[in-house]
Design a protein around this motif. Structure first.
Motif, PDB file in Angstrom:
ATOM      1  N   ASN A 157       3.316  55.399 -19.172  1.00  0.00           N
ATOM      2  CA  ASN A 157       2.425  55.081 -20.292  1.00  0.00           C
ATOM      3  C   ASN A 157       3.215  54.591 -21.501  1.00  0.00           C
ATOM      4  N   LYS A 158       4.311  55.271 -21.794  1.00  0.00           N
ATOM      5  CA  LYS A 158       5.163  54.844 -22.909  1.00  0.00           C
ATOM      6  C   LYS A 158       5.796  53.482 -22.605  1.00  0.00           C
ATOM      7  N   GLU A 159       6.174  53.276 -21.344  1.00  0.00           N
ATOM      8  CA  GLU A 159       6.797  52.013 -20.952  1.00  0.00           C
ATOM      9  C   GLU A 159       5.819  50.848 -21.107  1.00  0.00           C
ATOM     10  N   ILE A 160       4.578  51.033 -20.683  1.00  0.00           N
ATOM     11  CA  ILE A 160       3.577  49.965 -20.822  1.00  0.00           C
ATOM     12  C   ILE A 160       3.338  49.661 -22.296  1.00  0.00           C
ATOM     13  N   ASP A 161       3.275  50.703 -23.128  1.00  0.00           N
ATOM     14  CA  ASP A 161       3.126  50.490 -24.571  1.00  0.00           C
ATOM     15  C   ASP A 161       4.265  49.624 -25.102  1.00  0.00           C
ATOM     16  N   THR A 162       5.473  49.911 -24.652  1.00  0.00           N
ATOM     17  CA  THR A 162       6.650  49.148 -25.097  1.00  0.00           C
ATOM     18  C   THR A 162       6.563  47.695 -24.631  1.00  0.00           C
ATOM     19  N   LEU A 163       6.170  47.489 -23.378  1.00  0.00           N
ATOM     20  CA  LEU A 163       6.076  46.131 -22.839  1.00  0.00           C
ATOM     21  C   LEU A 163       5.017  45.314 -23.583  1.00  0.00           C
ATOM     22  N   VAL A 164       3.932  45.979 -23.975  1.00  0.00           N
ATOM     23  CA  VAL A 164       2.880  45.298 -24.740  1.00  0.00           C
ATOM     24  C   VAL A 164       3.393  44.933 -26.130  1.00  0.00           C
ATOM     25  N   GLU A 165       4.035  45.898 -26.781  1.00  0.00           N
ATOM     26  CA  GLU A 165       4.548  45.671 -28.138  1.00  0.00           C
ATOM     27  C   GLU A 165       5.589  44.552 -28.162  1.00  0.00           C
ATOM     28  N   GLN A 166       6.410  44.494 -27.136  1.00  0.00           N
ATOM     29  CA  GLN A 166       7.478  43.495 -27.083  1.00  0.00           C
ATOM     30  C   GLN A 166       7.002  42.144 -26.533  1.00  0.00           C
ATOM     31  N   LYS A 167       5.707  42.036 -26.224  1.00  0.00           N
ATOM     32  CA  LYS A 167       5.123  40.814 -25.672  1.00  0.00           C
ATOM     33  C   LYS A 167       5.752  40.444 -24.321  1.00  0.00           C
ATOM     34  N   PHE A 168       6.300  41.443 -23.638  1.00  0.00           N
ATOM     35  CA  PHE A 168       6.921  41.157 -22.354  1.00  0.00           C
ATOM     36  C   PHE A 168       5.896  40.656 -21.342  1.00  0.00           C
ATOM     37  N   LEU A 169       4.686  41.200 -21.380  1.00  0.00           N
ATOM     38  CA  LEU A 169       3.663  40.792 -20.422  1.00  0.00           C
ATOM     39  C   LEU A 169       3.293  39.321 -20.600  1.00  0.00           C
ATOM     40  N   PHE A 170       3.301  38.846 -21.829  1.00  0.00           N
ATOM     41  CA  PHE A 170       3.042  37.429 -22.084  1.00  0.00           C
ATOM     42  C   PHE A 170       4.177  36.574 -21.518  1.00  0.00           C
ATOM     43  N   ASN A 171       5.405  37.078 -21.655  1.00  0.00           N
ATOM     44  CA  ASN A 171       6.546  36.352 -21.087  1.00  0.00           C
ATOM     45  C   ASN A 171       6.458  36.293 -19.566  1.00  0.00           C
ATOM     46  N   ALA A 172       6.051  37.416 -18.957  1.00  0.00           N
ATOM     47  CA  ALA A 172       5.887  37.458 -17.502  1.00  0.00           C
ATOM     48  C   ALA A 172       4.780  36.503 -17.068  1.00  0.00           C
ATOM     49  N   TYR A 173       3.743  36.405 -17.878  1.00  0.00           N
ATOM     50  CA  TYR A 173       2.647  35.464 -17.594  1.00  0.00           C
ATOM     51  C   TYR A 173       3.167  34.026 -17.600  1.00  0.00           C
ATOM     52  N   GLU A 174       3.909  33.676 -18.630  1.00  0.00           N
ATOM     53  CA  GLU A 174       4.426  32.314 -18.741  1.00  0.00           C
ATOM     54  C   GLU A 174       5.354  31.976 -17.568  1.00  0.00           C
ATOM     55  N   GLN A 175       6.077  32.970 -17.106  1.00  0.00           N
ATOM     56  CA  GLN A 175       7.043  32.754 -16.032  1.00  0.00           C
ATOM     57  C   GLN A 175       6.368  32.587 -14.676  1.00  0.00           C
ATOM     58  N   THR A 176       5.286  33.319 -14.428  1.00  0.00           N
ATOM     59  CA  THR A 176       4.715  33.362 -13.074  1.00  0.00           C
ATOM     60  C   THR A 176       3.292  32.810 -12.949  1.00  0.00           C
ATOM     61  N   LEU A 177       2.467  32.988 -13.970  1.00  0.00           N
ATOM     62  CA  LEU A 177       1.055  32.627 -13.867  1.00  0.00           C
ATOM     63  C   LEU A 177       0.714  31.306 -14.556  1.00  0.00           C
ATOM     64  N   ALA A 178       1.344  31.041 -15.680  1.00  0.00           N
ATOM     65  CA  ALA A 178       1.030  29.818 -16.428  1.00  0.00           C
ATOM     66  C   ALA A 178       1.209  28.546 -15.592  1.00  0.00           C
ATOM     67  N   PRO A 179       2.268  28.448 -14.765  1.00  0.00           N
ATOM     68  CA  PRO A 179       2.407  27.235 -13.951  1.00  0.00           C
ATOM     69  C   PRO A 179       1.247  27.035 -12.970  1.00  0.00           C
ATOM     70  N   ILE A 180       0.577  28.111 -12.620  1.00  0.00           N
ATOM     71  CA  ILE A 180      -0.553  28.041 -11.692  1.00  0.00           C
ATOM     72  C   ILE A 180      -1.853  27.750 -12.434  1.00  0.00           C
ATOM     73  N   TYR A 181      -2.102  28.505 -13.490  1.00  0.00           N
ATOM     74  CA  TYR A 181      -3.373  28.391 -14.205  1.00  0.00           C
ATOM     75  C   TYR A 181      -3.444  27.175 -15.119  1.00  0.00           C
ATOM     76  N   GLY A 182      -2.303  26.776 -15.650  1.00  0.00           N
ATOM     77  CA  GLY A 182      -2.307  25.664 -16.592  1.00  0.00           C
ATOM     78  C   GLY A 182      -3.098  26.008 -17.838  1.00  0.00           C
ATOM     79  N   ALA A 183      -3.869  25.048 -18.320  1.00  0.00           N
ATOM     80  CA  ALA A 183      -4.633  25.249 -19.561  1.00  0.00           C
ATOM     81  C   ALA A 183      -6.010  25.850 -19.310  1.00  0.00           C
ATOM     82  N   ASP A 184      -6.322  26.101 -18.037  1.00  0.00           N
ATOM     83  CA  ASP A 184      -7.657  26.615 -17.714  1.00  0.00           C
ATOM     84  C   ASP A 184      -7.879  28.035 -18.222  1.00  0.00           C
ATOM     85  N   ILE A 185      -6.801  28.825 -18.279  1.00  0.00           N
ATOM     86  CA  ILE A 185      -6.890  30.227 -18.688  1.00  0.00           C
ATOM     87  C   ILE A 185      -5.872  30.507 -19.773  1.00  0.00           C
ATOM     88  N   GLN A 186      -6.267  31.276 -20.754  1.00  0.00           N
ATOM     89  CA  GLN A 186      -5.354  31.692 -21.820  1.00  0.00           C
ATOM     90  C   GLN A 186      -4.698  33.021 -21.440  1.00  0.00           C
TER      91      GLN A 186
END
Length: 296
Positions: free
Chosen positions: A261-290
């Motif tokens: 729980n503390k780790e997820i809070d840290t990942l959210v605060e550090q915007k790590f999940l957004f970075n992971a999205y850009e690395q793995t999901l953004a190339p697939i979704y493109g501009a269709d999904i934010q």
């Protein structure tokens, strides 16, 4: 002093002596009881301290064991080089790095949707990171940490022809066993015939082969899948309540749960999940999904 008086004196002395020894005996018994209780307490405390905690077990082992999918791109799959990759995998590696100091101190175990709970129960994995949707039914058998992703059910069909659940009445809908889609349609739409498979590869192959009229799965997966299969479309983009995806641990593993729980809070605060999205999901979704539509 006559004989009678001596007898009285000796009798009184004997009675006093008996009382003295009785008191000593009681004291010794009380002290012995206290000693036994102290020894038992020390043994219990020693036993408790000798059992390593969940976190210590992982650290002593030197690796974090995580259950992931092997056939669910872009979330968890095995690439051409045999490596585990995907959105869930990137997050799992960061968890291992923050816990053990090295993202490579991780062992991935391939799971199917239907056996995720059993892998936790049997201690085959420490954490499930296999796109695990949090539901009330699952919360009864595993403990979910804080979520890292948002998801809803969607329905994909040839050219997106199925746009309403009512169109599926009397038809065949393909789902994965033990998934949110399986539970949802079983409980809410018993008139829809469900064709169930264990693996995603089997499920999507059945749709392509025409063995079903449509397929229900997480909409985040379907949005990615139709990019590579343009003859299909997500006709129902959102169905039922919006759910969340979260790491799961064995029921009662409070220490690891609190750490996560503390780790997820840290990942959210550090915007790590957004970075992971850009690395793995953004190339697939493109501009269709934010990114904010999918991750926290």
């Amino acid at each position: 002093m006559n004989t009678k008086m001596w007898r009285v004196v000796f009798a009184g002395f004997g009675f006093a002596l008996a009382l003295f020894f009785s008191a000593c005996s009681d004291t010794n018994k009380e002290q012995a009881g206290q000693t036994e209780q102290k020894e038992a307490t020390e043994q219990t405390e020693s036993a408790q301290t000798s059992v390593p905690s969940a976190i210590d077990e992982i650290k002593n082992r030197g690796e974090l064991i995580v259950g992931v999918f092997g056939d669910k791109p872009p979330f968890g799959y095995v690439d051409a080089q045999g490596a585990n990759v995907g959105f869930d995998v990137v997050i799992a590696k960061q968890i291992a790095k923050d816990l053990l100091g090295d993202e490579n101190k991780i062992k991935f175990v391939i799971v199917e949707a239907a056996n995720r709970v059993e892998f936790l129960r049997s201690n085959k994995v420490d954490i499930i990171m296999a796109n695990f949707t949090k539901t009330p039914q699952r919360e009864e058998v595993v403990d979910f940490a804080k979520p890292y992703m948002k998801v809803s059910l969607g329905v994909v069909s040839k050219e997106g022809a199925i746009t309403d659940v009512a169109q599926l009445e009397g038809k065949t809908l393909i789902v994965n066993k033990g998934t949110t889609a399986d539970f949802y349609f079983t409980q809410n739409h018993p008139n829809i015939n469900l064709l169930k498979f264990e693996q995603n590869t089997e499920t999507f192959a059945a749709l392509k082969d025409g063995r079903g009229d449509a397929l229900a799965h997480d909409n985040t997966l379907l949005f990615a899948w139709v990019k590579d299969n343009p003859e299909f479309g997500v006709g129902i983009k959102e169905l039922g309540d919006q759910d969340v995806i979260a790491p799961a641990v064995k029921k009662g593993n409070t220490e690891l749960l609190e750490w996560l729980n503390k780790e997820i809070d840290t990942l959210v605060e550090q915007k790590f999940l957004f970075n992971a999205y850009e690395q793995t999901l953004a190339p697939i979704y493109g501009a269709d999904i934010q990114p904010s539509d999918v991750v926290f």
